[in-house]
Design an enzyme around this catalytic site. Structure first.
Site, PDB file in Angstrom:
ATOM      1  N   LYS A 111       0.811  -1.220   0.000  1.00 30.40           N
ATOM      2  CA  LYS A 111       0.000   0.000   0.000  1.00 30.40           C
ATOM      3  C   LYS A 111       0.841   1.265   0.000  1.00 30.40           C
ATOM      4  O   LYS A 111       0.448   2.273  -0.580  1.00 30.40           O
ATOM      5  CB  LYS A 111      -0.960   0.015   1.191  1.00 30.40           C
ATOM      6  N   LYS A 194      -5.086  -9.647  -6.808  1.00 31.00           N
ATOM      7  CA  LYS A 194      -6.362  -9.953  -6.163  1.00 31.00           C
ATOM      8  C   LYS A 194      -7.387  -8.872  -6.502  1.00 31.00           C
ATOM      9  O   LYS A 194      -7.016  -7.736  -6.820  1.00 31.00           O
ATOM     10  CB  LYS A 194      -6.185 -10.128  -4.650  1.00 31.00           C
ATOM     11  N   LYS A 197     -10.621  -3.097  -3.849  1.00 33.51           N
ATOM     12  CA  LYS A 197     -11.450  -1.887  -3.915  1.00 33.51           C
ATOM     13  C   LYS A 197     -10.702  -0.760  -4.616  1.00 33.51           C
ATOM     14  O   LYS A 197     -11.311   0.146  -5.171  1.00 33.51           O
ATOM     15  CB  LYS A 197     -11.798  -1.415  -2.497  1.00 33.51           C
TER      16      LYS A 197
HETATM   17  P1  TYM Z   1     -10.850  -5.212   3.770  1.00 38.73           P
HETATM   18  O1  TYM Z   1     -11.824  -4.121   4.027  1.00 38.73           O
HETATM   19  O2  TYM Z   1      -9.761  -5.002   2.799  1.00 38.73           O
HETATM   20  O3  TYM Z   1     -11.626  -6.506   3.288  1.00 38.73           O
HETATM   21  C1  TYM Z   1     -12.741  -7.029   4.006  1.00 38.73           C
HETATM   22  C2  TYM Z   1     -12.704  -8.548   3.980  1.00 38.73           C
HETATM   23  O4  TYM Z   1     -12.733  -9.015   2.625  1.00 38.73           O
HETATM   24  C3  TYM Z   1     -11.653  -9.923   2.396  1.00 38.73           C
HETATM   25  N1  TYM Z   1     -11.176  -9.755   1.023  1.00 38.73           N
HETATM   26  C4  TYM Z   1     -11.130 -10.747   0.110  1.00 38.73           C
HETATM   27  N2  TYM Z   1     -11.462 -12.046   0.188  1.00 38.73           N
HETATM   28  C5  TYM Z   1     -11.291 -12.798  -0.947  1.00 38.73           C
HETATM   29  N3  TYM Z   1     -10.826 -12.286  -2.109  1.00 38.73           N
HETATM   30  C6  TYM Z   1     -10.469 -10.985  -2.216  1.00 38.73           C
HETATM   31  N4  TYM Z   1     -10.021 -10.492  -3.369  1.00 38.73           N
HETATM   32  C7  TYM Z   1     -10.624 -10.151  -1.070  1.00 38.73           C
HETATM   33  N5  TYM Z   1     -10.381  -8.833  -0.832  1.00 38.73           N
HETATM   34  C8  TYM Z   1     -10.733  -8.614   0.445  1.00 38.73           C
HETATM   35  C9  TYM Z   1     -10.591  -9.516   3.406  1.00 38.73           C
HETATM   36  O5  TYM Z   1      -9.699 -10.583   3.674  1.00 38.73           O
HETATM   37  C10 TYM Z   1     -11.437  -9.145   4.608  1.00 38.73           C
HETATM   38  O6  TYM Z   1     -11.770 -10.291   5.361  1.00 38.73           O
HETATM   39  N6  TYM Z   1      -7.726  -5.269   7.665  1.00 38.73           N
HETATM   40  C11 TYM Z   1      -9.055  -5.649   7.239  1.00 38.73           C
HETATM   41  C12 TYM Z   1     -10.163  -5.039   8.050  1.00 38.73           C
HETATM   42  C13 TYM Z   1     -10.053  -5.239   9.526  1.00 38.73           C
HETATM   43  C14 TYM Z   1     -10.260  -6.458  10.218  1.00 38.73           C
HETATM   44  C15 TYM Z   1     -10.067  -6.135  11.600  1.00 38.73           C
HETATM   45  C16 TYM Z   1     -10.582  -7.734   9.820  1.00 38.73           C
HETATM   46  C17 TYM Z   1      -9.733  -4.292  10.441  1.00 38.73           C
HETATM   47  N7  TYM Z   1      -9.757  -4.821  11.697  1.00 38.73           N
HETATM   48  C18 TYM Z   1     -10.190  -7.108  12.591  1.00 38.73           C
HETATM   49  C19 TYM Z   1     -10.694  -8.722  10.837  1.00 38.73           C
HETATM   50  C20 TYM Z   1     -10.507  -8.394  12.191  1.00 38.73           C
HETATM   51  C21 TYM Z   1      -9.223  -5.189   5.789  1.00 38.73           C
HETATM   52  O7  TYM Z   1      -8.549  -4.333   5.316  1.00 38.73           O
HETATM   53  O8  TYM Z   1     -10.269  -5.752   5.159  1.00 38.73           O
END
Ligand code: TYM
Length: 342
Positions: A111, A194, A197
């Site tokens: 990032k 992957k 967003k």
């Molecule tokens: P974020 O917002 O990027 O994504 C949310 C969830 O979607 C999953 N994900 C995917 N799964 C499969 N294929 C993909 N291409 C894909 N892109 C995203 C992510 O693995 C996630 O589960 N750091 C986290 C948010 C967070 C969090 C937490 C998660 C903050 N605190 C505590 C669990 C526990 C994040 O950026 O997710």
């Protein structure tokens, strides 16, 4: 009861990867766990967010949770900034985590890109806030997509070091739950990246609010190849394709995996049904199953965000319930650390 915590960032463009890798799994877990699902707005601002859009995106993620089937009476749904325990515990974890651990985090490197000096300190400290999210509720399990694995390992390291430093079993060592057939959905344009967003191309992802026309167009334009779909004999005993074969046709296997996940069948069944067909035929079937699954969710999200009172009520109520769980944990931590509260 075992406790689940997970979160999604309100950064717009919620996509099929977020749905299949995370949100859809959140729904099923409600039957067996006490679940807390957070909209992590404090994580979102580690990169610049327009304030008005942040508000709208916070409501959008909440609406996605509700539309996908998370029951706000059973589970807690709230946005992170409403519960100050996250920020407070994150500070303590900043003092527990080691620079060496943080320097290994691949998501920061990706990032921050080439101009690392210009990245925010928050982006660097992101994983300690994530550990605080989870451990403020002493969550035992965290459902996520594959890309969050390293952050969860850091959360475990922080829990172990904190418990060791203070000689008390304050925190559980959290287990990641990475399951389902689509733990890593790839971009529709480039099977080596992957689905995300932040990809500049709208054609790289199907969003949860895309209408039938947009879904059809994106799938039609998705990169595939001119070879035919193979039969189920290419799958190993684990139900996964031979790795060399998958690497040679990443886009093809991505589309096949997405189909299996949406139709909720094994990949073997998809290969049996489409063996010997080309991608033109397959894409029509994929469009159908995608629209059938996402259509009702997208329209419900739109209904909920058009008149957001219900969404806001859910977040307000969820935050009050979240505070009740997190505040005693924070008080325990403050006592253990030696913060005087006369
Ligand atoms: P974020 O917002 O990027 O994504 C949310 C969830 O979607 C999953 N994900 C995917 N799964 C499969 N294929 C993909 N291409 C894909 N892109 C995203 C992510 O693995 C996630 O589960 N750091 C986290 C948010 C967070 C969090 C937490 C998660 C903050 N605190 C505590 C669990 C526990 C994040 O950026 O997710």
């Amino acid at each position: 009861m075992k406790r689940i915590f997970s979160g999604v960032q309100p950064t717009g463009n919620l996509h099929l990867g977020n749905y299949l890798g995370a949100i859809r799994n959140f729904v099923g877990l409600q039957a067996d766990y006490d679940c807390i699902y957070c909209v992590v707005d404090m994580h979102a601002i580690t990169v610049w967010q327009d304030p008005k859009e942040l508000v709208a995106n916070t409501r959008e993620v909440t609406a996605a949770y509700l539309a996908a089937g998370i029951d706000p009476k059973k589970s807690i749904i709230f946005n992170q900034s409403q519960v100050s325990a996250h920020a407070e515990l994150a500070w303590i974890f900043n003092c527990v985590a080691r620079l060496g651990w943080m320097n290994r985090m691949t998501q920061f490197k990706e990032k921050a890109g080439k101009h690392r000096e210009n990245a925010s300190v928050g982006l660097y400290a992101y994983p300690t806030l994530m550990a605080a999210d989870i451990l403020a509720y002493k969550a035992s399990h965290v459902p996520v997509g594959e890309d969050q694995k390293q952050h969860l390992e850091l959360t475990r390291d922080i829990a172990i070091k904190f418990n060791g430093d203070f000689g008390r079993e304050v925190f559980p060592v959290t287990e990641p739950l990475i399951f389902g057939s689509a733990t890593r959905v790839m971009s529709l344009r480039d099977g080596s990246k992957k689905m995300s967003k932040s990809d500049p191309s709208d054609y790289s992802r199907i969003t949860m609010t895309d209408d039938a026309d947009a879904v059809a167009k994106k799938i039609r334009k998705a990169t595939s190849d001119s070879e035919l779909i193979p039969g189920p004999e290419i799958l190993g005993d684990d139900g996964k394709p031979d790795e060399e074969l998958r690497r040679a046709r990443p886009e093809a296997f991505n589309l096949l995996t997405i189909y299996a996940a949406l139709a909720d069948v094994e990949l073997g069944e998809v290969l049996r049904d489409f063996e010997g067909k080309g991608f033109a035929d397959f894409k029509k079937a994929l469009t159908e199953v995608a629209v059938e699954n996402l259509g009702p969710i997208g329209s419900e999200m739109k209904r909920l965000t058009d008149a957001p009172d219900h969404v806001d009520d859910v977040l307000r109520d969820g935050a009050a319930r979240a505070r009740e769980v997190a505040e005693p944990v924070l008080r325990e931590v403050y006592d253990v650390v030696g913060f005087l509260r006369p």
